[in-house]
Design a protein around this motif. Structure first.
Motif, PDB file in Angstrom:
ATOM      1  N   PHE A 131       0.832  -1.201   0.000  1.00 23.38           N
ATOM      2  CA  PHE A 131       0.000   0.000   0.000  1.00 23.38           C
ATOM      3  C   PHE A 131       0.869   1.256   0.000  1.00 23.38           C
ATOM      4  CE2 PHE A 131      -3.551  -2.469   2.344  1.00 23.38           C
ATOM      5  CZ  PHE A 131      -4.070  -2.901   1.130  1.00 23.38           C
ATOM      6  N   ALA A 132       1.908   1.263   0.846  1.00 25.75           N
ATOM      7  CA  ALA A 132       2.785   2.428   0.952  1.00 25.75           C
ATOM      8  C   ALA A 132       3.475   2.705  -0.373  1.00 25.75           C
ATOM      9  CB  ALA A 132       3.819   2.207   2.056  1.00 25.75           C
ATOM     10  N   GLU A 133       3.964   1.654  -1.027  1.00 27.16           N
ATOM     11  CA  GLU A 133       4.661   1.835  -2.302  1.00 27.16           C
ATOM     12  C   GLU A 133       3.719   2.362  -3.374  1.00 27.16           C
ATOM     13  OE1 GLU A 133       7.603  -0.727  -5.267  1.00 27.16           O
ATOM     14  OE2 GLU A 133       6.282  -1.790  -3.860  1.00 27.16           O
ATOM     15  N   ASN A 134       2.514   1.804  -3.469  1.00 24.05           N
ATOM     16  CA  ASN A 134       1.556   2.272  -4.475  1.00 24.05           C
ATOM     17  C   ASN A 134       1.188   3.732  -4.249  1.00 24.05           C
ATOM     18  OD1 ASN A 134       1.490  -0.229  -5.711  1.00 24.05           O
ATOM     19  ND2 ASN A 134      -0.374  -0.914  -4.666  1.00 24.05           N
ATOM     20  N   LEU A 135       0.970   4.114  -2.998  1.00 28.26           N
ATOM     21  CA  LEU A 135       0.625   5.501  -2.693  1.00 28.26           C
ATOM     22  C   LEU A 135       1.802   6.427  -2.944  1.00 28.26           C
ATOM     23  CD1 LEU A 135      -1.518   4.934   0.508  1.00 28.26           C
ATOM     24  CD2 LEU A 135      -2.326   5.960  -1.626  1.00 28.26           C
ATOM     25  N   ALA A 136       3.019   5.972  -2.676  1.00 25.59           N
ATOM     26  CA  ALA A 136       4.201   6.798  -2.941  1.00 25.59           C
ATOM     27  C   ALA A 136       4.316   7.117  -4.432  1.00 25.59           C
ATOM     28  CB  ALA A 136       5.456   6.090  -2.460  1.00 25.59           C
ATOM     29  N   HIS A 137       4.100   6.116  -5.277  1.00 26.08           N
ATOM     30  CA  HIS A 137       4.144   6.354  -6.727  1.00 26.08           C
ATOM     31  C   HIS A 137       3.035   7.323  -7.142  1.00 26.08           C
ATOM     32  CE1 HIS A 137       7.392   3.718  -7.803  1.00 26.08           C
ATOM     33  NE2 HIS A 137       6.813   2.658  -7.251  1.00 26.08           N
ATOM     34  N   GLU A 138       1.864   7.218  -6.514  1.00 29.46           N
ATOM     35  CA  GLU A 138       0.762   8.116  -6.846  1.00 29.46           C
ATOM     36  C   GLU A 138       1.069   9.542  -6.394  1.00 29.46           C
ATOM     37  OE1 GLU A 138      -2.718   9.769  -8.194  1.00 29.46           O
ATOM     38  OE2 GLU A 138      -1.693   7.907  -8.744  1.00 29.46           O
ATOM     39  N   VAL A 139       1.686   9.690  -5.219  1.00 28.58           N
ATOM     40  CA  VAL A 139       2.066  11.024  -4.741  1.00 28.58           C
ATOM     41  C   VAL A 139       3.057  11.670  -5.712  1.00 28.58           C
ATOM     42  CG1 VAL A 139       3.372  12.228  -2.930  1.00 28.58           C
ATOM     43  CG2 VAL A 139       1.605  10.579  -2.298  1.00 28.58           C
ATOM     44  N   ILE A 140       4.022  10.900  -6.191  1.00 31.00           N
ATOM     45  CA  ILE A 140       5.007  11.427  -7.141  1.00 31.00           C
ATOM     46  C   ILE A 140       4.345  11.773  -8.466  1.00 31.00           C
ATOM     47  CG2 ILE A 140       7.048  10.817  -8.501  1.00 31.00           C
ATOM     48  CD1 ILE A 140       7.982   9.175  -6.044  1.00 31.00           C
ATOM     49  N   ARG A 141       3.445  10.916  -8.931  1.00 28.23           N
ATOM     50  CA  ARG A 141       2.746  11.190 -10.197  1.00 28.23           C
ATOM     51  C   ARG A 141       1.919  12.475 -10.094  1.00 28.23           C
ATOM     52  NH1 ARG A 141      -1.713  11.657 -12.335  1.00 28.23           N
ATOM     53  NH2 ARG A 141      -2.794  11.231 -10.367  1.00 28.23           N
ATOM     54  N   ALA A 142       1.160  12.596  -9.004  1.00 27.89           N
ATOM     55  CA  ALA A 142       0.282  13.764  -8.841  1.00 27.89           C
ATOM     56  C   ALA A 142       1.076  15.047  -8.629  1.00 27.89           C
ATOM     57  CB  ALA A 142      -0.668  13.533  -7.663  1.00 27.89           C
ATOM     58  N   GLY A 143       2.287  14.923  -8.085  1.00 27.88           N
ATOM     59  CA  GLY A 143       3.087  16.112  -7.800  1.00 27.88           C
ATOM     60  C   GLY A 143       4.004  16.541  -8.926  1.00 27.88           C
ATOM     61  N   THR A 144       3.983  15.815 -10.047  1.00 23.59           N
ATOM     62  CA  THR A 144       4.847  16.148 -11.180  1.00 23.59           C
ATOM     63  C   THR A 144       4.040  16.851 -12.258  1.00 23.59           C
ATOM     64  OG1 THR A 144       6.194  14.182 -10.724  1.00 23.59           O
ATOM     65  CG2 THR A 144       6.453  15.218 -12.884  1.00 23.59           C
ATOM     66  N   GLY A 148       7.594  18.096 -16.205  1.00 24.16           N
ATOM     67  CA  GLY A 148       8.534  17.367 -15.358  1.00 24.16           C
ATOM     68  C   GLY A 148       8.924  18.083 -14.076  1.00 24.16           C
ATOM     69  N   SER A 149       8.486  19.331 -13.916  1.00 22.35           N
ATOM     70  CA  SER A 149       8.799  20.061 -12.682  1.00 22.35           C
ATOM     71  C   SER A 149       7.940  19.527 -11.532  1.00 22.35           C
ATOM     72  CB  SER A 149       8.554  21.560 -12.867  1.00 22.35           C
ATOM     73  OG  SER A 149       7.197  21.812 -13.194  1.00 22.35           O
ATOM     74  N   GLU A 150       8.422  19.748 -10.309  1.00 26.34           N
ATOM     75  CA  GLU A 150       7.747  19.215  -9.136  1.00 26.34           C
ATOM     76  C   GLU A 150       6.951  20.304  -8.429  1.00 26.34           C
ATOM     77  OE1 GLU A 150      10.575  17.171  -6.707  1.00 26.34           O
ATOM     78  OE2 GLU A 150      11.093  15.733  -8.287  1.00 26.34           O
ATOM     79  N   ARG A 151       5.639  20.089  -8.315  1.00 27.95           N
ATOM     80  CA  ARG A 151       4.774  21.065  -7.665  1.00 27.95           C
ATOM     81  C   ARG A 151       4.781  20.916  -6.148  1.00 27.95           C
ATOM     82  NH1 ARG A 151       1.270  19.180 -11.618  1.00 27.95           N
ATOM     83  NH2 ARG A 151       0.116  18.038 -10.030  1.00 27.95           N
ATOM     84  N   SER A 152       5.006  19.716  -5.683  1.00 33.58           N
ATOM     85  CA  SER A 152       4.922  19.434  -4.244  1.00 33.58           C
ATOM     86  C   SER A 152       6.219  18.777  -3.778  1.00 33.58           C
ATOM     87  CB  SER A 152       3.735  18.507  -3.960  1.00 33.58           C
ATOM     88  OG  SER A 152       2.540  19.030  -4.494  1.00 33.58           O
ATOM     89  N   PRO A 153       7.308  19.559  -3.688  1.00 30.49           N
ATOM     90  CA  PRO A 153       8.627  18.951  -3.436  1.00 30.49           C
ATOM     91  C   PRO A 153       8.737  18.196  -2.116  1.00 30.49           C
ATOM     92  CG  PRO A 153       8.735  21.354  -3.301  1.00 30.49           C
ATOM     93  CD  PRO A 153       7.416  21.020  -3.889  1.00 30.49           C
ATOM     94  N   MET A 154       8.091  18.694  -1.048  1.00 32.39           N
ATOM     95  CA  MET A 154       8.214  17.992   0.226  1.00 32.39           C
ATOM     96  C   MET A 154       7.435  16.687   0.218  1.00 32.39           C
ATOM     97  SD  MET A 154      10.388  19.039   2.263  1.00 32.39           S
ATOM     98  CE  MET A 154       9.861  17.839   3.462  1.00 32.39           C
TER      99      MET A 154
END
Length: 229
Positions: A131-144, A148-154
């Motif tokens: 679950f943690a890994e899937n959500l981490a990938h989703e957080v990165i996808r949504a924040g890019t 390719g720039s990062e909207r949510s760096p933290m």
């Protein structure tokens, strides 16, 4: 900036103004700040107390979603899986009943991506790696952004540390350290929060890989950052 006394006095001033003016939402956010301060200093019972006080102050405002997320983080750090799920479920239901935010860059709004970020943190702590890994990938996808720039760096930094923790638990030191170091490279950092999560990865590296040079170098880097925070 590390000035905890000034941060706390300003938070109390905001809470006082909110109470005097009858503004429930600002009162809720003042309690949410207290929960975040408690989180970054390891006061897990303090997270619960602040989250519950904020929920009582602003039960129907958007801040209640974030307070549910903070409460879930507190329960996860105390190892209470059931209460973590209860808090996450309450936050999701509140979020589903609210309109989608018009401005996702506004710090004092909660959107589905931010709540995924909170759930990711909880599942990592509970050892729910899939679950943690899937959500981490989703957080990165949504924040890019599209370029390719990062909207949510933290958020993205902590997502990468989460991927590093999962890799370390699976015995992949190189992947774990790559993610851990990548997370530390951003220009915009909240060191208290970043170091708090990084120490979870460091604990696994220290336990399982302290004899390896790659592991020692990562631990030394974190030690140096901790001294400057």
């Amino acid at each position: 900036m590390g000035d905890r006394a000034a941060a706390e006095s300003t938070r109390k001033a905001a809470l006082s103004l909110a109470q005097e003016s009858g503004n429930a939402e600002i009162a809720g956010w003042a309690h949410e700040m207290r929960a975040w301060f408690a989180l970054t200093t390891g006061d897990y019972r303090g997270i619960l107390a602040a989250s519950q006080a904020g929920t009582e102050a602003a039960p129907t405002h958007g801040v209640a979603v974030q307070l549910a997320g903070q409460e879930a983080k507190g329960w996860a750090r105390l190892g209470d899986r059931r209460q973590t799920e209860v808090a996450l479920d309450r936050g999701r239901k509140l979020l589903e009943g609210m309109p989608y935010p018009e401005n996702l860059d506004h710090h004092f709004v909660v959107d589905p991506a931010k709540f995924d970020f909170y759930a990711m943190d909880c599942y990592r702590l509970l050892g729910e790696d899939r679950f943690a890994e899937n959500l981490a990938h989703e957080v990165i996808r949504a924040g890019t952004d599209f370029d390719g720039s990062e909207r949510s760096p933290m958020r993205m930094a902590e997502a990468r540390i989460t991927l590093g923790v999962v890799a370390a638990r699976q015995g992949d030191l190189d992947q774990a350290v790559n993610y851990g170091e990548w997370a530390l490279k951003g220009d915009r950092q909240s060191l208290p929060s970043l170091l708090m999560v990084s120490r979870e990865l460091a604990a696994i590296v220290n336990r399982d890989f302290a004899a390896e040079q790659t592991g020692r170098e990562y631990l030394d880097h974190l030690t140096a950052l901790s001294r400057t925070s």
